[in-house]
Scaffold this active site. Structure first.
Site, PDB file in Angstrom:
ATOM      1  N   ARG A  82       0.840  -1.209   0.000  1.00 37.37           N
ATOM      2  CA  ARG A  82       0.000   0.000   0.000  1.00 37.37           C
ATOM      3  C   ARG A  82       0.873   1.257   0.000  1.00 37.37           C
ATOM      4  O   ARG A  82       0.536   2.255  -0.630  1.00 37.37           O
ATOM      5  CB  ARG A  82      -0.942  -0.022   1.209  1.00 37.37           C
ATOM      6  CG  ARG A  82      -2.014   1.034   1.148  1.00 37.37           C
ATOM      7  CD  ARG A  82      -3.077   0.821   2.201  1.00 37.37           C
ATOM      8  NE  ARG A  82      -2.557   0.950   3.549  1.00 37.37           N
ATOM      9  CZ  ARG A  82      -3.246   0.674   4.652  1.00 37.37           C
ATOM     10  NH1 ARG A  82      -4.485   0.236   4.569  1.00 37.37           N
ATOM     11  NH2 ARG A  82      -2.703   0.814   5.839  1.00 37.37           N
ATOM     12  N   LYS A 184      -2.565   6.480   1.511  1.00 39.31           N
ATOM     13  CA  LYS A 184      -2.338   6.994   2.868  1.00 39.31           C
ATOM     14  C   LYS A 184      -1.410   8.204   2.787  1.00 39.31           C
ATOM     15  O   LYS A 184      -0.236   8.153   3.179  1.00 39.31           O
ATOM     16  CB  LYS A 184      -1.767   5.871   3.744  1.00 39.31           C
ATOM     17  CG  LYS A 184      -2.361   5.868   5.133  1.00 39.31           C
ATOM     18  CD  LYS A 184      -2.194   4.554   5.814  1.00 39.31           C
ATOM     19  CE  LYS A 184      -2.240   4.675   7.313  1.00 39.31           C
ATOM     20  NZ  LYS A 184      -3.466   5.228   7.873  1.00 39.31           N
ATOM     21  N   GLU A 220     -16.165   6.185   4.853  1.00 34.82           N
ATOM     22  CA  GLU A 220     -15.419   5.688   6.010  1.00 34.82           C
ATOM     23  C   GLU A 220     -15.293   6.801   7.029  1.00 34.82           C
ATOM     24  O   GLU A 220     -15.928   7.853   6.883  1.00 34.82           O
ATOM     25  CB  GLU A 220     -14.048   5.157   5.572  1.00 34.82           C
ATOM     26  CG  GLU A 220     -13.141   6.186   4.922  1.00 34.82           C
ATOM     27  CD  GLU A 220     -11.738   5.642   4.648  1.00 34.82           C
ATOM     28  OE1 GLU A 220     -11.250   4.807   5.408  1.00 34.82           O
ATOM     29  OE2 GLU A 220     -11.142   6.090   3.651  1.00 34.82           O
TER      30      GLU A 220
HETATM   31  N1  PLP Z   1      -9.170   4.252   6.759  1.00 38.22           N
HETATM   32  C1  PLP Z   1      -8.331   5.245   7.081  1.00 38.22           C
HETATM   33  C2  PLP Z   1      -8.646   6.610   6.588  1.00 38.22           C
HETATM   34  C3  PLP Z   1      -7.196   4.976   7.858  1.00 38.22           C
HETATM   35  O1  PLP Z   1      -6.360   5.956   8.202  1.00 38.22           O
HETATM   36  C4  PLP Z   1      -6.961   3.661   8.307  1.00 38.22           C
HETATM   37  C5  PLP Z   1      -5.778   3.337   9.091  1.00 38.22           C
HETATM   38  O2  PLP Z   1      -4.795   2.878   8.606  1.00 38.22           O
HETATM   39  C6  PLP Z   1      -7.867   2.668   7.934  1.00 38.22           C
HETATM   40  C7  PLP Z   1      -8.956   2.993   7.173  1.00 38.22           C
HETATM   41  C8  PLP Z   1      -7.659   1.259   8.368  1.00 38.22           C
HETATM   42  O3  PLP Z   1      -6.663   0.641   7.595  1.00 38.22           O
HETATM   43  P1  PLP Z   1      -5.817  -0.569   8.154  1.00 38.22           P
HETATM   44  O4  PLP Z   1      -6.786  -1.611   8.551  1.00 38.22           O
HETATM   45  O5  PLP Z   1      -4.974  -0.985   7.010  1.00 38.22           O
HETATM   46  O6  PLP Z   1      -5.044  -0.038   9.307  1.00 38.22           O
HETATM   47  C1  COI Z   2      -3.911   3.241  11.618  1.00 39.79           C
HETATM   48  O1  COI Z   2      -4.909   2.638  12.004  1.00 39.79           O
HETATM   49  O2  COI Z   2      -2.802   2.708  11.551  1.00 39.79           O
HETATM   50  C2  COI Z   2      -3.977   4.618  11.194  1.00 39.79           C
HETATM   51  O3  COI Z   2      -3.081   5.066  10.536  1.00 39.79           O
HETATM   52  C3  COI Z   2      -5.095   5.440  11.609  1.00 39.79           C
HETATM   53  C4  COI Z   2      -4.640   6.714  12.222  1.00 39.79           C
HETATM   54  C5  COI Z   2      -5.810   7.589  12.257  1.00 39.79           C
HETATM   55  C6  COI Z   2      -4.034   6.506  13.575  1.00 39.79           C
END
Ligand code: PLP
Ligand code: COI
Length: 341
Positions: A82, A184, A220
């Site tokens: 990612r 991200k 989201e």
């Molecule tokens: N959506 C957003 C905007 C995020 O910042 C995060 C955190 O990483 C997620 C979703 C969840 O992603 P993940 O499950 O890969 O941590």
């Molecule tokens: C994560 O879940 O790793 C994120 O980056 C979310 C952040 C808002 C702390």
């Protein structure tokens, strides 16, 4: 190895400086070897691309102490991939996913004393990030970049842990159609600071963002994807090109299907459908699964049937299975767990 003397069970989700961090520099078209350092300070030119035009991206994953005392992390290859996608979209040099995983392992190994013990409820949050470090004044990508990984022990992202939260439908949009919502990028979080502070001032824990084109479909929150449980026990999760492809959500879809024999649907979710769900949760690395008890949209209040006291039964099963896999209590699918120590 002796653990640091921290009150592990009462950590919040905040930064604590640890011993070592990883740093690699990109110059003249190539990444250097990278190394661990004690120095937590970053010194860059006043005109660095990250300071002028926010050319930066990051990742988030965790290291866990398993029941049998190993230290592992969860699907770091997907974070590496990612981050490659984020870099491409932001015209940044890719830090290859295999080197990303090696650097994660090296950084966690150098900070084992900071990995919270099994059963403490805390974990080691791993934050890889990259930024443009050389000067630009015209709007263009920089020539030089720094990739770093810091780690910090953390507790629950939402105060109260598994207690259901109240969120509101945001009047602000998080991402443009065909914008950067699916990567991200630091800029996605900078623009969310005003909506989140405004939500907090009004007593809400988070914002539910809608699709910016029609404002009729659920996207989201600022830091997690949504999962919904229907009254007949199906898992439904929004499909959209402008949400972050959460690794937790992708893993939960698999867990629901293959461990819990649930039906899953990844599809558009109209806001008008939300009152019909039995359970609502946020999922992500930081959030794990956080139950939502109430969603407020101006004058309308959607009270989720699972209520404001505890996580509903289906989310609880998903939570127990996912964290069981992460902490080594339940056998993981092939390739999900990377042993670090
Ligand atoms: N959506 C957003 C905007 C995020 O910042 C995060 C955190 O990483 C997620 C979703 C969840 O992603 P993940 O499950 O890969 O941590
Ligand atoms: C994560 O879940 O790793 C994120 O980056 C979310 C952040 C808002 C702390």
């Amino acid at each position: 190895m002796e653990k640091k003397n921290l009150d592990w069970a009462n950590l919040s989700f905040s930064y604590i400086k640890t011993d070592k961090r990883f740093v690699a520099n990109y110059k003249n078209g190539a990444w250097d070897e990278g190394q661990l350092t004690d120095d937590d300070k970053v010194v860059i030119t006043e005109c660095a691309g990250v300071l002028q035009y926010s050319q930066s991206c990051f990742e988030g994953l965790k290291a866990y102490t398993t029941e049998d005392g190993h230290v592992v992390c969860f699907r770091p290859d997907l974070n590496g991939q990612r981050m490659e996608d984020s870099c491409r979209r932001l015209e940044m040099p890719v830090f290859p996913a295999d080197r990303f995983v090696e650097a994660v392992v090296e950084t966690v190994r150098a900070n084992l004393a900071w990995v919270p013990p099994y059963g403490s409820g805390a974990t080691l949050y791993i934050r890889p990030y990259m930024f443009a470090s050389s000067a630009v004044i015209g709007v263009k990508p920089a020539d030089e970049y720094q990739f770093r990984i810091l780690v910090t022990p953390v507790g629950p992202y939402f105060k109260g842990g598994a207690k259901p939260i109240t969120i509101r439908v945001s009047d602000f949009d998080r991402a443009a159609p065909r914008g950067t919502g699916n990567i991200k990028a630091g800029l996605n979080y900078a623009m969310s600071l005003h909506p989140i502070m405004d939500a907090h001032r009004q007593g809400y824990a988070e914002n539910m963002y809608l699709d910016p084109a029609t404002r009729t479909k659920v996207e989201e929150t600022g830091g997690a994807n949504f999962i919904f449980i229907t009254k007949d026990g199906k898992l439904v999760t929004p499909k959209s090109d402008s949400i972050l492809p959460s690794i937790t959500r992708r893993s939960l879809l698999y867990v629901a299907q293959h461990y819990l024999n649930m039906e899953v649907e990844e599809r558009e979710v109209p806001l008008t459908e939300v009152p019909s769900f039995a359970e609502v949760g946020l999922c992500g690395t930081a959030a794990v699964i956080s139950p939502v008890g109430k969603i407020v949209n101006h004058d309308e209040e959607i009270c989720v049937p699972s209520g404001m006291d505890t996580m509903g039964p289906v989310l609880t099963k998903l939570y127990d299975t996912l964290t069981g896999i992460q902490m080594g209590r339940i056998e993981a699918p092939e390739g999900w767990i990377k042993r670090i120590a």
